[in-house]
Motif scaffolding. Structure first.
Motif, PDB file in Angstrom:
ATOM      1  N   ILE A  96       0.800  -1.051   0.052  1.00 16.47           N
ATOM      2  CA  ILE A  96       0.099  -0.050   0.209  1.00 16.47           C
ATOM      3  C   ILE A  96       0.994   1.233   0.028  1.00 16.47           C
ATOM      4  N   PHE A  97       1.818   1.516   0.859  1.00 17.45           N
ATOM      5  CA  PHE A  97       2.746   2.663   0.971  1.00 17.45           C
ATOM      6  C   PHE A  97       3.506   2.728  -0.154  1.00 17.45           C
ATOM      7  N   PHE A  98       4.044   1.696  -0.624  1.00 17.47           N
ATOM      8  CA  PHE A  98       4.825   1.715  -1.731  1.00 17.47           C
ATOM      9  C   PHE A  98       4.484   1.727  -3.106  1.00 17.47           C
ATOM     10  N   ASP A  99       2.994   1.327  -3.348  1.00 19.98           N
ATOM     11  CA  ASP A  99       2.599   1.287  -4.368  1.00 19.98           C
ATOM     12  C   ASP A  99       1.577   2.194  -4.710  1.00 19.98           C
ATOM     13  N   MET A 100       1.181   3.195  -3.824  1.00 23.83           N
ATOM     14  CA  MET A 100       0.159   4.083  -3.892  1.00 23.83           C
ATOM     15  C   MET A 100       0.505   5.065  -5.061  1.00 23.83           C
ATOM     16  N   GLY A 101      -0.318   5.211  -6.004  1.00 20.03           N
ATOM     17  CA  GLY A 101      -0.287   6.176  -7.042  1.00 20.03           C
ATOM     18  C   GLY A 101       0.137   5.131  -8.343  1.00 20.03           C
ATOM     19  N   ARG A 102       0.532   4.045  -7.921  1.00 18.01           N
ATOM     20  CA  ARG A 102       1.000   2.832  -9.054  1.00 18.01           C
ATOM     21  C   ARG A 102      -0.065   1.762  -9.266  1.00 18.01           C
ATOM     22  N   GLU A 103      -0.192   0.845  -8.068  1.00 11.09           N
ATOM     23  CA  GLU A 103      -1.059   0.041  -8.281  1.00 11.09           C
ATOM     24  C   GLU A 103      -2.685   0.385  -7.632  1.00 11.09           C
ATOM     25  N   TYR A 104      -2.600   1.311  -6.650  1.00 15.47           N
ATOM     26  CA  TYR A 104      -3.774   1.956  -6.093  1.00 15.47           C
ATOM     27  C   TYR A 104      -3.672   3.323  -6.877  1.00 15.47           C
ATOM     28  N   VAL A 105      -4.966   3.599  -7.613  1.00 14.87           N
ATOM     29  CA  VAL A 105      -4.804   4.639  -8.605  1.00 14.87           C
ATOM     30  C   VAL A 105      -6.353   5.309  -8.483  1.00 14.87           C
ATOM     31  N   ASN A 106      -6.293   6.720  -8.681  1.00 20.84           N
ATOM     32  CA  ASN A 106      -7.549   7.480  -8.939  1.00 20.84           C
ATOM     33  C   ASN A 106      -8.104   7.226 -10.030  1.00 20.84           C
ATOM     34  N   THR A 107      -9.512   6.828 -10.179  1.00 12.91           N
ATOM     35  CA  THR A 107     -10.397   6.653 -11.210  1.00 12.91           C
ATOM     36  C   THR A 107     -10.877   8.245 -11.921  1.00 12.91           C
ATOM     37  N   TYR A 108     -10.672   8.939 -11.027  1.00 15.90           N
ATOM     38  CA  TYR A 108     -11.266  10.340 -11.442  1.00 15.90           C
ATOM     39  C   TYR A 108     -12.649  10.407 -11.771  1.00 15.90           C
ATOM     40  N   GLU A 109     -13.462   9.435 -10.916  1.00 11.91           N
ATOM     41  CA  GLU A 109     -14.908   9.197 -11.190  1.00 11.91           C
ATOM     42  C   GLU A 109     -15.194   9.791  -9.849  1.00 11.91           C
ATOM     43  N   GLY A 111       8.969   5.062   7.536  1.00  5.75           N
ATOM     44  CA  GLY A 111       9.109   6.224   8.298  1.00  5.75           C
ATOM     45  C   GLY A 111       8.035   7.280   7.917  1.00  5.75           C
ATOM     46  N   HIS A 112       7.708   7.995   9.134  1.00  6.73           N
ATOM     47  CA  HIS A 112       6.792   8.910   9.008  1.00  6.73           C
ATOM     48  C   HIS A 112       6.819  10.055   7.849  1.00  6.73           C
ATOM     49  N   ASP A 113       5.959  10.077   6.959  1.00  4.15           N
ATOM     50  CA  ASP A 113       5.839  11.178   5.966  1.00  4.15           C
ATOM     51  C   ASP A 113       7.138  11.178   4.985  1.00  4.15           C
ATOM     52  N   SER A 114       7.548  10.059   4.598  1.00  4.90           N
ATOM     53  CA  SER A 114       8.722   9.917   3.642  1.00  4.90           C
ATOM     54  C   SER A 114       8.530  10.648   2.310  1.00  4.90           C
ATOM     55  N   ALA A 115       9.491  11.065   1.685  1.00  2.00           N
ATOM     56  CA  ALA A 115       9.212  11.681   0.381  1.00  2.00           C
ATOM     57  C   ALA A 115       8.905  10.740  -0.637  1.00  2.00           C
ATOM     58  N   ARG A 116       9.130   9.489  -0.493  1.00  2.00           N
ATOM     59  CA  ARG A 116       8.807   8.543  -1.509  1.00  2.00           C
ATOM     60  C   ARG A 116       7.241   8.140  -1.120  1.00  2.00           C
ATOM     61  N   VAL A 117       6.851   8.128  -0.093  1.00  2.00           N
ATOM     62  CA  VAL A 117       5.330   7.857   0.108  1.00  2.00           C
ATOM     63  C   VAL A 117       4.557   8.898  -0.063  1.00  2.00           C
ATOM     64  N   GLN A 118       5.041  10.199   0.150  1.00  2.00           N
ATOM     65  CA  GLN A 118       4.177  11.364   0.133  1.00  2.00           C
ATOM     66  C   GLN A 118       4.067  11.696  -1.459  1.00  2.00           C
ATOM     67  N   GLU A 119       4.957  11.479  -2.090  1.00  2.00           N
ATOM     68  CA  GLU A 119       5.080  11.460  -3.661  1.00  2.00           C
ATOM     69  C   GLU A 119       3.918  10.562  -4.269  1.00  2.00           C
ATOM     70  N   GLY A 120       3.773   9.260  -3.851  1.00  2.00           N
ATOM     71  CA  GLY A 120       2.837   8.486  -4.102  1.00  2.00           C
ATOM     72  C   GLY A 120       1.654   8.916  -3.835  1.00  2.00           C
ATOM     73  N   PHE A 121       1.197   9.394  -2.830  1.00  2.00           N
ATOM     74  CA  PHE A 121      -0.196   9.796  -2.274  1.00  2.00           C
ATOM     75  C   PHE A 121      -0.473  11.067  -3.246  1.00  2.00           C
ATOM     76  N   GLN A 122       0.416  12.004  -3.164  1.00  2.00           N
ATOM     77  CA  GLN A 122      -0.021  13.251  -4.053  1.00  2.00           C
ATOM     78  C   GLN A 122      -0.225  13.115  -5.453  1.00  2.00           C
ATOM     79  N   SER A 123       0.219  11.972  -5.706  1.00  2.00           N
ATOM     80  CA  SER A 123       0.090  11.650  -7.390  1.00  2.00           C
ATOM     81  C   SER A 123      -1.220  11.276  -7.839  1.00  2.00           C
ATOM     82  N   LEU A 124      -2.085  10.970  -6.666  1.00  2.00           N
ATOM     83  CA  LEU A 124      -3.322  10.611  -6.817  1.00  2.00           C
ATOM     84  C   LEU A 124      -4.323  11.703  -7.202  1.00  2.00           C
TER      85      LEU A 124
END
Length: 182
Positions: free
Chosen positions: A76-89, A119-132
């Protein structure tokens, strides 16, 4: 782009979007709460959820298999924005109400205490969530359904005042979905 056109564009988008904002917090008693702020055009959502037209606070049970450094949480945390994606619906209010009233959900963002992976709010995880979110929201909030206090399926992402359906099937035509937003 002229300022007049930009203002008209922002006005048009604001008419199309919902005005419900989700954010989570932990209390000093280590209880998790999902806070919901409703603005005028969607005050009925909050009223239906908790009886207030502006603000609600929903108890969020602790997700048992989220409190671990396991493969699912790593994914979930590594693949947010890649495997878990926004459908824009756009998510409908009744769908959101059903999930929140059930009490069978967990909300995650890049600052989640459930992130024992990077780790808390790492740049990699933050980037994945923000890409949504297309609108530059700092901390998109992703809602998953749970079964028996265990994480189950990804459901929605809150991108500021817009809430969309999520998918764990990354083969979505994003450009077409975004173009059909408004």
């Amino acid at each position: 782009m002229s300022m007049k056109f930009l203002c008209l564009l922002i006005f048009f988008f604001s008419l199309q979007s919902k005005a419900i904002v989700f954010y989570n917090e932990w209390t000093f008693d280590f209880e998790k709460k999902l806070n919901v702020a409703c603005f005028e055009q969607d005050g009925d959502f909050c009223h239906r959820l908790c009886g207030d037209f502006e603000d609600c606070q929903v108890d969020e049970p602790v997700c048992e298999n989220c409190v671990a450094n396991n493969l699912l949480m790593t994914k979930i945390f590594f693949d947010m924005g890649r495997e878990y994606v926004n459908t824009y619906e756009f998510a409908q209010n009744d769908e959101l109400l059903e999930l929140l009233r059930s009490g069978e959900f967990v909300s995650l963002d890049s600052r989640s205490v459930y992130n024992l992976v990077t780790g808390h709010d790492s740049a990699r995880v933050q980037e994945g969530f923000q890409s949504l979110c297309y609108n530059g929201v700092g901390y998109p909030l992703v809602l998953f359904s749970t079964k028996r206090n265990r994480i189950d399926k990804v459901k929605f992402v809150s991108c500021g005042v817009d809430t969309f359906h999520m998918s764990d099937e990354p083969n979505i035509d994003f450009e077409n979905a975004k173009a059909n937003l408004y």
